[in-house]
Design an enzyme around this catalytic site. Structure first.
Site, PDB file in Angstrom:
ATOM      1  N   TYR A  62      11.341  21.254  13.427  1.00 18.43           N
ATOM      2  CA  TYR A  62      10.573  21.919  12.373  1.00 18.43           C
ATOM      3  C   TYR A  62      10.420  21.073  11.117  1.00 18.43           C
ATOM      4  O   TYR A  62      10.450  21.587  10.008  1.00 18.43           O
ATOM      5  CB  TYR A  62      11.198  23.290  12.046  1.00 18.43           C
ATOM      6  N   HIS A  63      10.150  19.777  11.311  1.00 20.13           N
ATOM      7  CA  HIS A  63       9.977  18.866  10.184  1.00 20.13           C
ATOM      8  C   HIS A  63       8.655  18.089  10.272  1.00 20.13           C
ATOM      9  O   HIS A  63       8.636  16.877  10.123  1.00 20.13           O
ATOM     10  CB  HIS A  63      11.137  17.866  10.129  1.00 20.13           C
TER      11      HIS A  63
END
Length: 538
Positions: free
Chosen positions: A473-474
């Protein structure tokens, strides 16, 4: 139609900061457009509640990627915040700034003012670090950073001991002089509640007369007068509305929504925009491209001793931790699932870490439909050690499918599409087994559950991590910063190349990904970006 000095599109990790900083003096009027709703929700405010928000369409865009050959054809789930505070309202709260070398590389690529020493004052001003102030840490800022060393589960100490026996030094502060080593993660909470960007910044801004925040307001198009951005069209309550900006429009939608909005507005690659009938305002092939993301995987073991599984799974355990949280704002629900972790090098010849570790005192091999199974772990005692690559060389893109702003864009990740990414991940998962073989952990292991003892050859290990890896989730860099419009979208002052009155201030401007979780750097980008807007405003 109303006119404001500034319009900020998105109230996430950067947008909330921008709105607060631009409005603080009272000189300027600011409109914030947020596609989602309020963050005043129990599972948003409760730190471990992000297990419940993982699929919740009320606060989450719930993006799905294109089937990815690098993940054996799987489509990955991409949660992104659709709520005040953006993804800072649904993330795992780990506070990692990134390595000094990350930002110095940004500066050396032709982006003056973005080196680590340039950015350190901003990082320190943002923080209210429970660990105290020193030459690298700050106190008194709006973001409270909790030092968790006194609150960790006893098994986390076993992980730290095993990591040291495997060759990693104990690291008391990953935002200190060095990143390498194993330690306890600091998280963005205060008094047992999530410290999102909305709580830290936007809530104070919303009390000002010169700030207006519109929720459930989906920005659909940036309006231009020639090459100057002058307004934003948005949909709210079934109506199409327009707001004008007397000074600037700042797009802070994040690495997915920002390139999507620019493309819908005619700023981006000639194809597919022209093919979709969108008039080209300014052609730039890099809008939506250069997508970078960290890919992660967990190795999981069944334990001989109790883990958090025995507390978080049964109804009576949920009741106990729930009562503890409601009465005292403490216990497992007040923390992140990643209590410990660290950074290591897959090759001793590397000059800095290229992998991040995560230790979880529970296991989630058996999924529960409709939520991330943090709050409903496995029926046996288990724990996991995960990792993610820090600076992968694989690149993807985000492109609109249609001129309809309600249709999700096409997210093409291209995970593990380079030989170097595959090779370093192979070395990395072997290190996970090395950690598991160290006495402090080995003596409590009953068996390896995932990937299982039969997976031993290089080919099988590669097949396994292609099968089970996914985003941590980056996503960043889809509107990357750089001096040359031929290779970037914004300049070092975050102004969109070739246009006036338009900036991008969020993680999409990162020239490259950073070593660690991206929320702190996103908030810093909002702080620095707002400072530049104010400087230019005079």
């Amino acid at each position: 139609m109303q006119t404001f000095d500034f319009i900020v599109v998105g109230s996430g990790s950067a947008g909330s900061v921008v709105a607060e900083r631009l409005s603080a003096s009272g000189r300027f009027s600011v409109l914030v457009l947020e596609a989602g709703g309020t963050d005043r929700r129990f599972f948003v405010q409760m730190p471990l509640g992000y297990g419940k928000t993982f699929h919740d369409p009320a606060v989450n865009w719930n993006y799905a990627t294109e089937p990815d050959p690098g993940l054996l054809g799987a489509s990955d789930h991409w949660p992104r915040g659709k709520v005040l505070g953006g993804s800072s309202s649904i993330n795992a709260m780990v506070w990692i700034r990134g390595a000094r070398e990350d930002f110095d590389t940004w500066r050396d690529a032709g982006n003056p003012g973005w080196g680590f020493d340039d950015l350190l004052p901003a990082f320190k001003a943002i923080e209210d670090n429970q660990a105290g102030a020193n030459e690298l840490r700050g106190t008194g800022g709006p973001v409270h950073v909790t030092d968790n060393r006194k609150n960790i589960h006893p098994l986390t100490n076993r992980f730290l001991a095993a990591a040291q026996q495997a060759g990693l030094p104990l690291n008391q502060d990953f935002n200190g002089p060095v990143q390498e080593g194993a330690g306890v993660y600091q998280i963005t909470t205060r008094d047992g509640r999530r410290m999102s960007a909305a709580r830290a910044f936007l809530r104070s801004a919303m009390k000002r007369q010169n700030v207006r925040v519109e929720t459930n307001a989906l920005a659909t198009k940036i309006l231009f007068d020639g090459k100057r951005a002058v307004g934003v069209e948005y949909r709210q309550d079934g109506q199409t509305k327009t707001a004008r900006a007397g000074r600037e429009i700042i797009v802070s939608g994040g690495s997915v929504n920002t390139p999507q909005l620019l493309q819908l507005s005619g700023v981006g690659p000639t194809a597919p925009l022209g093919d979709l009938g969108i008039p080209i305002v300014h052609a730039n092939d890099h809008v939506g491209r250069n997508l970078q993301d960290h890919q992660g995987i967990n190795y999981t073991w069944k334990a001989r001793v109790p883990t958090l599984n025995q507390i978080l799974r049964p109804w009576w355990g949920k009741m106990l931790v729930g009562m503890q949280y409601l009465a005292l704002r403490s216990g497992p629900l007040s923390m992140s699932m990643n209590q410990g972790g660290g950074f290591f090098r897959t090759d001793g010849n590397r000059y800095r870490p290229n992998m991040q570790l995560y230790f979880q005192v529970f296991s989630t091999v058996i999924p529960k439909r409709g939520e991330r199974p943090i709050l409903s772990p496995d029926p046996f005692p288990g724990f996991s050690i995960g990792l993610s690559n820090c600076r992968p060389s694989s690149r993807g893109e985000i492109m609109i499918r249609t001129a309809d702003p309600t249709v999700q864009p096409r997210i093409t990740v291209n995970a593990f599409s380079t030989e170097s990414d595959v090779a370093e991940m192979l070395d990395a998962v072997k290190f996970l087994r090395k950690l598991g073989s160290m006495p402090p952990i080995a003596e409590i292991i009953a068996e390896e559950v995932l990937p299982g003892p039969s997976i031993t050859s290089d080919a099988d290990l590669i097949q396994d991590f292609r099968k089970r890896s996914g985003t941590v989730y980056h996503p960043v860099s889809t509107c990357r910063m750089g001096p040359d419009p031929a290779y970037s979208v914004v300049d070092a002052r975050l102004r969109v190349h070739g246009l006036a009155g338009l900036r991008v201030i969020d993680a999409s401007i990162f020239p490259d990904n950073i070593t660690g979780n991206t929320n702190a750097a996103s908030i810093m980008t909002g702080w620095k970006g707002a400072a530049m807007v104010l400087e230019d405003a005079g």
